[in-house]
Structure formats: structure tokens, C-alpha cells
Design a protein around this motif. Structure first.
Motif, PDB file in Angstrom:
ATOM      1  N   VAL A 419       0.836  -1.206   0.000  1.00 34.43           N
ATOM      2  CA  VAL A 419       0.000   0.000   0.000  1.00 34.43           C
ATOM      3  C   VAL A 419       0.867   1.251   0.000  1.00 34.43           C
ATOM      4  N   MET A 420       1.966   1.241   0.785  1.00 29.17           N
ATOM      5  CA  MET A 420       2.845   2.404   0.795  1.00 29.17           C
ATOM      6  C   MET A 420       3.482   2.633  -0.575  1.00 29.17           C
ATOM      7  N   ALA A 423       0.753   4.084  -2.984  1.00 24.20           N
ATOM      8  CA  ALA A 423       0.169   5.377  -2.631  1.00 24.20           C
ATOM      9  C   ALA A 423       0.486   6.474  -3.634  1.00 24.20           C
ATOM     10  N   TRP A 552      -7.683   3.600  -5.585  1.00 26.26           N
ATOM     11  CA  TRP A 552      -6.784   3.047  -4.572  1.00 26.26           C
ATOM     12  C   TRP A 552      -7.475   2.856  -3.225  1.00 26.26           C
ATOM     13  N   LEU A 556      -6.839   0.001  -0.428  1.00 25.21           N
ATOM     14  CA  LEU A 556      -6.468   0.286   0.952  1.00 25.21           C
ATOM     15  C   LEU A 556      -7.428  -0.378   1.935  1.00 25.21           C
ATOM     16  N   TRP A 678       2.605   9.880   5.098  1.00 27.29           N
ATOM     17  CA  TRP A 678       2.928   9.473   3.719  1.00 27.29           C
ATOM     18  C   TRP A 678       1.659   9.447   2.852  1.00 27.29           C
ATOM     19  N   MET A 679       0.596   8.841   3.361  1.00 22.73           N
ATOM     20  CA  MET A 679      -0.653   8.784   2.612  1.00 22.73           C
ATOM     21  C   MET A 679      -1.258  10.182   2.446  1.00 22.73           C
ATOM     22  N   TRP A 682       0.494  12.139  -0.419  1.00 24.33           N
ATOM     23  CA  TRP A 682       0.102  11.754  -1.781  1.00 24.33           C
ATOM     24  C   TRP A 682      -1.377  12.007  -2.045  1.00 24.33           C
ATOM     25  N   LEU A 683      -2.196  12.019  -1.004  1.00 27.59           N
ATOM     26  CA  LEU A 683      -3.595  12.398  -1.191  1.00 27.59           C
ATOM     27  C   LEU A 683      -3.711  13.868  -1.585  1.00 27.59           C
ATOM     28  N   TRP A 686      -2.681  14.273  -5.089  1.00 28.32           N
ATOM     29  CA  TRP A 686      -3.725  13.814  -6.030  1.00 28.32           C
ATOM     30  C   TRP A 686      -4.839  14.846  -6.183  1.00 28.32           C
TER      31      TRP A 686
END
Length: 791
Positions: A419-420, A423, A552, A556, A678-679, A682-683, A686
């Protein structure tokens, strides 16, 4: 009387010695015998004790032929370390039946200022005809096991040889087996020795030896290598290398006598005294105190055994040992400290009993007992009760509820790293699509079937159906053939976020257009044209675009569900062992409780409750190493456990730099923080920059912070897991090299947590606090990485 006078006329004797000398100085005793005739009389030498004879030269004889007389001169070189007034007895000369004696002589030996010269300097026989002398001494030749024997080697150089030396001589000491050796300091001042008219400078090497076994111990020869120039007048003259070697030396070691040994004797040899210390004279039931016994004296301090200590009103667990060596004096001494953790069981006012320590004094050749006075302690009632009171509450509290095994670490699951790794993909794909869409925006607008349908005015059912299906299919990102089956369009629209009413109306219109198109008449209801346009506008406004669908998120959610489902639950067998251990512990059957908790750990190695109770039960039965191992293993799965942290802190206070330190944090706290940051980064990346330009700028800083937190998380998890840690089974001294008989260095105590730095065969190199490191047998360690209770 006439006969006596005639004898005196035929033979006479005169002896001479200096009246005063310093201790350890060489004294020349001269004895001259004169007689008539050419026969040499025989000299009878008396006992010269307490003097040692360093040299006994051959007599020098002078004969006078004219007078027919003979004079024989005898020279003795003697020395002694003792001070006082001493009498040198009569020397007697004999020639046939004639006998004549000298007068007794008095000599006063006074102490020299400063330390006396080494024995090898005072007593060595020096060859005055040689350039350089290498002499050895070992005193005494017979010692007890554990008694000090001093090994000395001296190099004697006369001034001529010293002027020709190119560099200092190189000395190679011998290897000494079955003995502990300590290098002694060089003499404070330069040593000199005068022989006749010559003076010699002495370079002295000294080492204190302590035999470890009884028997005849042989010290191999020592070697000396030096170089001299052939000519003393030139520095560039050719050199000659020389090598000298001493004789081997034997030391006989005997065991201390078996007779009159006190019961307290455990092997200590030397002259010792005791001191005791208690960190607090006021305590509570259950609160541990540190009790220290300090053994001070001369001898091989490292081998002093631990004193016997018994306290009836408290639990006593042996802890650390510390050694301080004093090798500044010719007689080795120092101090050795022994620690105990003393935990009161009952309240009241008590005495720590006097400590008795038996030892053998080799100087006095007898046994003796050193004592330390008792210490009064006041114990207040505490939260723990004693078994003497009849209460069922144990000495240390345990966990009574079994929570099962801990879930595996988050970073140990492949799904987490998958998942990482995935991401960043939504943000990267969205950025790419947005870039491509911007370039094709004009062309896409002109060729958009949805626009064509809204502007269409055709009355042909077949053409209208084709435009209608093509526009909806392209808008939803699927194929027009997907709407062939009844209800397919309704489901597709609802999945795309269109309301149920619009989806139902669109499905009804499609079926009406199907009926008109396939009827062959080409006619359709009059409302179909307007309805198709209205539905096209509604679908275009409500349906989500494909690039906006966060594909994604299902991945997740699936990972979280799989991770949650993978958490192991406690087995019935482990729970049964745990319950049995709690029951027996509350009944104060601590050994049986420990075995039950060990069985629970075997069935469920990831259970922090089982490990914590195993450590507490081991502490109660005085197994310090197993107790520390159990508590440390519990912190692997539950680092924030306050009860376990409190137990370890009470046993040995450690800081963040200690190998066994564990940060008191929730399990996987740093890993979760890294994942969230981290998530989030990248969210935000996005997210549409045009709608939220300020928020979009936070993506890069969040990603950098997440990476830094990730590095900290790696270090934190490495400390918590303790894969390179071990617990010391019993107090031991570290050695500089993995071999039996090497010089021993610092000591690690029972239950101390150390870091493994390497292995070689059956030896392990460990690192402890206070810069202590060295080799220790691997059998003395309990590895934290084993995740198994010791049996």
C-alpha cells in the motif's frame, strides 16, 4: 702464654666492614690473613644472616719471598633489606693445627629515603666484565594459591655500554600460564648499583603474579634485544645486534592449609576488611533497596568470592559486581563491590545481619574472619503483603487477565509496504491524465457525443438511440454494448454517482428507444427527443469522471481488512496455562506458577501478558536473568506497559544510551505516524490544484517529514525488537580476547542487558554501558531474539 704469642706471630687475621650503610646497599667485607711461610690458610666464613651474599671473590694472595710471609685477602659483597644494628660474627683462619679469629663487627643499617630498590637490583649478581647484564628474580619461590609473587627482571648497563647504545633495549616478557598477572609501575627514581669502582644503571621490569592452581609453575625465559655501535665516537658506525635471555623461573604454589578453616571461608586469599552500604534505611513492603558489600584489601581482588548474605525478612537477589584494582604499589590491592536487590516482605523494624567474610592471610599464615556491623532498617506497610501474614496477595503483582498474543508489527506485513508503494500512483496517474486532457480539451469538446446529443434535432429512432447510447457510454467510460441487457444502464449510472431517479428514467427511455428502433417503423414517442437531451444534461452533471474515482481506496480498505483478519487470537491451550499460572501464583506456589507461564509462552510466544508474568514469577524465585528476559520480551510486544517498565527500572536504572532501554510508546506508534503522513502527502498531491492551490503546496513538505519519521521509526523498532540484545545469566568478567586464561577486564552483572557485537565459536563479544566491552562465553547469555523461555 708464650705458645699463644708464638701462634700470633706466625698467623694473624683482620676483618673490616663499613660501620653504617643504607638498606639494600651493597657492603664490601674485607678479610686479610697474614702468615709466615708460603702455605695459604683456609678461611672459615660464619653465618652472615640477615645479610645476603652477593659476591664471594677468590682470595688475592701476595707472597714476600725475602721475609717468607704471605698475605691472603678475601672480599665478600653483602646486602640486606632490614634496618637496625647487626653483628657480623668472627671469621676464622686455619692453617694446620693453628686457628685464629677476627673480632666481631657491628654494622648499622639505616633506611634509605624514598622507596627501597627492587629485589633484583639489590641482590642480582653482576658480571663486571660483561657489557650488559640481564638478571631475573622471583620472590618468594613458594607461595599459596592466590598469594602474590613478584616477578622482576633487571637490565644492568655500565656507562660505556650506555654510550654505545643506538636505541633503548627491547624487552620481551614471557607468557605466563595458570597465573593472573598485573604489571607493576617502574621504580620512582632511577636505580643504580655500585660494584667496586663501577656503577651500573638498572632498567627494571616488574609484574605481580597470582597462581590460580596448585603445583610447580614454570615461567619461560625472557628475552632482551639491543644494538650497539662498533665505535662510540661516530653515530654512523656499523651496528651490532645482541640478544640476551634469562633462565626460566619456577614458582611452587600450594593450597592454603585445610586445618582451622572457618565456615565462612570461600577461597579469598589476602588481607581484607569489609564495609557495607544500604541506599536507604527507610523503605516500604515491596519497594526494592540496594545493599552493597565492599571487600577491601590486598591480594587478587578480582577473584574475591561473593560474601554469603541471608536476610529472613526480605527477598534477596544477587546483582552487579564492580572491581577496582590498585597497582600503583608493589603489593597489589583494591576493592570489590557486591550488590544485592533487597525487597522487604513484611513491615517493622529489622536488622540486616552482620556480614562475616572468611579469608586466608598468607603473610601471617593463618585464617581470619572480617566482619561488618549490622544495619537497622525501618519498613513501612506497602501495597504488597508477605507470606508470613497469611495474605494471599503475592510479593509482586501479576496480570490476571489474558489478552492473547499481540498482533504482528505493522511493518512486518507485506500488504503494508504494498500500500505504501502504491500510494503515489493515483497522484502520478491523475497528473498525467490532467496534462493530456488539457492538451485535447478543444478537440474533445468538438467531438463530444454528449454535446452532439444535446444539440441533435433528429426524429429517427435508430439514430437517436445510437447517439443516446454512445453519449452515455463515453461519459461513463464503458462500451455501448454493456447496456444491451435490461437494467444494465441503471446499474452503471448508479455506480457512477447518478441519482436513482435519473438512472431509472434513463433506463426507461433506453427501453422505449429499443422498442421503437427494432419495430421497423422508425417512430418513437414525441417526448423522447426532449427527454434524451434532459437526461444527457443530468447525467453529465451528476456522474463522476473516471479520473476522479479513487481506485486506490478499495485497495487500501482491502489491505486493512486483510490485516485485521490476520491478527491471531489466543489459543485455548495458552489461555489454560495462563489461568493455571495465575492460580498457583496467588497461592504463592511460585515455582509452579513460573512453569505454567513458561508453557503459556511456548504456546503463544507473542503474548505480552504471559511474558510479563513469567518475568515476575522468575524474580520471585530469585532467577534474575530469567526475570529480566521475561520483562524485556513483554516490552517487545507492549513497549508502553507501565508495570513492566517499573519492574525493570527498579532492578537497574537505565537511560536512552543503554542497550536494554525501550521507549515508552504505544505499539507501532512511529510506523502509524509515518503511514498517515505518507498517505496524506500523496492524497494532497492527487487533489485538484486548481480548486485548492494552497493545500496542494503541502504535499512535498509532508512527504519529507514522513521520510524523516520513517527513519526514526526504523531506529525505534530496532530498539524495541532487541534482535541484537542478550541478558547475562550470571556475573562474569569480560576478556580482551576469546580464550581461557586471558587478562580479565570489566564485569557484567547478572540480569544486565548487553548488545551483541560479534561471535567467534563459543564466545560472544558484548557491549555494555560505561564503555564496557569484551568477550564472554555464549553460554552465559540469554538471547532476546530467541523468544523462548529458558529452562
Amino acid at each position: 702464654m708464650l705458645g699463644v704469642l708464638s701462634v700470633l706471630a706466625q698467623m694473624a687475621i683482620v676483618a673490616h666492614v663499613p660501620d653504617t650503610a643504607f638498606a639494600c646497599d651493597a657492603l664490601d667485607v674485607t678479610v686479610a690473613v697474614s702468615t709466615s711461610g708460603s702455605r695459604i690458610p683456609r678461611l672459615v666464613t660464619p653465618s652472615l644472616g640477615p645479610f645476603d651474599v652477593l659476591r664471594n671473590d677468590a682470595p688475592r694472595v701476595r707472597y714476600n719471598a725475602t721475609a717468607n710471609t704471605l698475605v691472603a685477602e678475601y672480599r665478600f659483597t653483602i646486602t640486606t633489606e632490614r634496618t637496625g644494628s647487626f653483628t657480623i660474627p668472627t671469621f676464622e683462619a686455619r692453617l694446620g693445627e693453628q686457628r685464629v679469629g677476627s673480632r666481631p663487627m657491628m654494622v648499622s643499617i639505616v633506611p634509605r629515603r624514598g622507596s627501597p630498590p627492587p629485589t633484583v637490583v639489590a641482590r642480582a649478581r653482576i658480571d663486571t666484565s660483561g657489557d650488559l647484564n640481564l638478571r631475573i628474580a622471583s620472590a618468594p619461590d613458594t607461595v599459596f594459591v592466590g598469594q602474590q609473587a613478584t616477578y622482576e627482571v633487571a637490565v644492568f648497563l655500565n656507562p660505556m655500554v650506555r654510550s654505545r647504545l643506538r636505541r633503548n633495549p627491547t624487552f620481551y616478557p614471557p607468557e605466563m600460564q595458570a597465573m593472573l598477572a598485573y604489571d607493576l609501575p617502574a621504580p620512582e627514581r632511577g636505580q643504580r648499583r655500585r660494584i667496586g669502582s663501577q656503577c651500573f644503571d638498572a632498567l627494571v621490569y616488574r609484574r605481580a603474579l597470582f597462581p590460580l592452581v596448585a603445583g610447580r609453575l614454570v615461567i619461560p625465559p625472557a628475552q632482551l634485544v639491543y644494538s650497539t655501535g662498533i665505535s662510540a665516537s661516530s653515530l654512523f658506525s656499523r651496528e651490532e645486534s645482541h640478544e640476551l635471555q634469562t633462565d626460566s623461573v619456577s614458582i611452587v604454589a600450594v593450597e592454603p592449609p585445610a586445618a582451622d578453616r572457618p565456615p565462612e571461608y570461600a577461597g579469598a586469599v589476602g588481607d581484607v576488611r569489609l564495609e557495607t552500604q544500604l541506599d536507604s534505611l527507610h523503605s516500604r513492603v515491596g519497594d526494592p533497596m540496594l545493599f552493597t558489600v565492599r571487600v577491601i584489601g590486598s591480594g587478587n581482588v578480582k577473584l574475591f568470592p561473593r560474601p554469603e548474605v541471608q536476610v529472613a525478612w526480605a527477598g534477596l537477589v544477587a546483582a552487579d559486581e564492580r572491581v577496582t584494582i590498585d597497582s600503583a604499589n608493589p603489593r597489589i590491592g583494591g576493592a570489590k563491590e557486591f550488590d544485592w536487590v533487597l525487597t522487604p516482605r513484611i513491615a517493622g523494624e529489622f536488622d540486616v545481619p552482620p556480614i562475616r567474610y572468611g579469608y586466608f592471610d598468607p603473610s601471617a599464615r593463618r585464617y581470619d574472619v572480617a566482619t561488618a556491623a549490622a544495619r537497622r532498617v525501618r519498613v513501612a506497610p506497602g501495597t504488597l503483603a508477605s507470606s508470613d501474614t497469611g495474605s494471599a496477595e503475592p510479593v509482586l503483582g501479576i496480570r490476571t487477565r489474558y489478552g492473547g498474543p499481540a498482533s504482528p508489527p505493522l511493518q512486518s506485513r507485506p500488504v503494508f509496504w504494498l500500500v505504501m508503494a502504491l500510494a503515489p500512483l493515483p497522484a502520478l496517474v491523475t497528473r498525467t491524465r490532467r496534462h493530456v486532457s488539457a492538451r485535447k480539451q478543444v478537440t474533445a469538446t468538438l467531438a463530444d457525443p454528449m454535446k452532439e446529443l444535446v444539440t441533435a434535432t433528429s426524429r429517427d429512432a435508430v439514430q437517436l438511440r445510437r447517439q443516446y447510447v454512445r453519449a452515455l457510454a463515453l461519459r461513463l467510460g464503458c462500451s455501448p454494448q454493456d447496456f444491451t441487457h435490461p437494467g444494465a444502464l441503471d446499474r452503471a449510472l448508479r455506480r457512477a454517482g447518478v441519482s436513482a431517479d435519473i438512472a431509472a428514467r434513463a433506463e426507461t427511455l433506453l427501453r422505449d428507444l429499443d422498442a421503437a428502433a427494432y419495430a421497423g417503423t422508425g417512430e418513437f414517442p414525441v417526448y423522447a427527443d426532449r427527454e434524451a437531451k434532459a437526461l444527457a444534461r443530468a447525467v453529465d452533471g451528476e456522474a463522476l469522471e473516471r479520473r476522479e474515482l479513487p481506485f486506490w481506496i478499495p485497495a487500501l480498505l482491502s489491505a486493512v481488512i486483510l490485516g485485521t483478519a490476520s491478527v491471531a487470537i489466543a489459543t485455548d491451550l495458552a489461555g489454560a496455562h495462563f489461568a493455571r499460572g495465575v492460580s498457583t501464583y496467588l497461592r504463592q506456589d511460585f515455582s509452579a506458577a513460573r512453569d505454567a507461564f513458561a508453557d503459556a509462552v511456548v504456546q503463544s510466544p507473542a503474548s505480552p501478558d504471559a511474558w510479563a508474568n513469567y518475568g515476575t514469577a522468575s524474580w520471585t524465585v530469585a532467577d534474575t536473568a530469567a526475570a529480566v528476559l521475561g520483562w524485556r520480551q513483554a516490552l517487545v510486544f507492549e513497549p508502553g506497559a507501565s508495570d513492566v517498565q517499573r519492574h525493570l527500572e527498579a532492578f537497574r536504572s537505565v537511560g536512552p544510551s543503554a542497550p536494554g532501554w525501550v521507549p515508552s510508546l504505544p505499539r507501532n506508534a512511529m510506523v502509524w505516524l509515518f503511514a498517515i503522513l505518507w498517505m496524506s502527502a500523496w492524497l494532497i498531491a492527487w487533489w485538484d490544484r486548481r480548486a485548492h492551490p494552497l493545500v496542494a503546496r503541502l504535499a512535498t513538505p509532508l512527504a519529507v517529514v514522513a521520510l524523516l519519521i520513517g527513519l526514526i521509526a526504523i531506529e525505534t523498532e530496532t530498539r524495541i525488537t532487541g534482535n541484537r540484545l542478550a541478558v547475562v545469566r550470571q556475573t562474569a568478567s569480560l576478556t580482551s580476547d576469546p580464550a581461557i586464561g586471558m587478562d580479565r577486564g570489566p564485569t557484567v552483572g547478572t540480569g544486565e542487558i548487553v548488545r551483541l557485537a560479534g561471535r567467534r565459536g563459543s564466545w560472544a563479544r558484548v557491549e555494555a554501558t560505561e564503555d564496557r566491552d569484551g568477550w564472554i562465553p555464549a553460554s552465559h547469555l540469554l538471547l532476546v531474539a530467541d523468544r523462548r523461555p529458558p529452562r
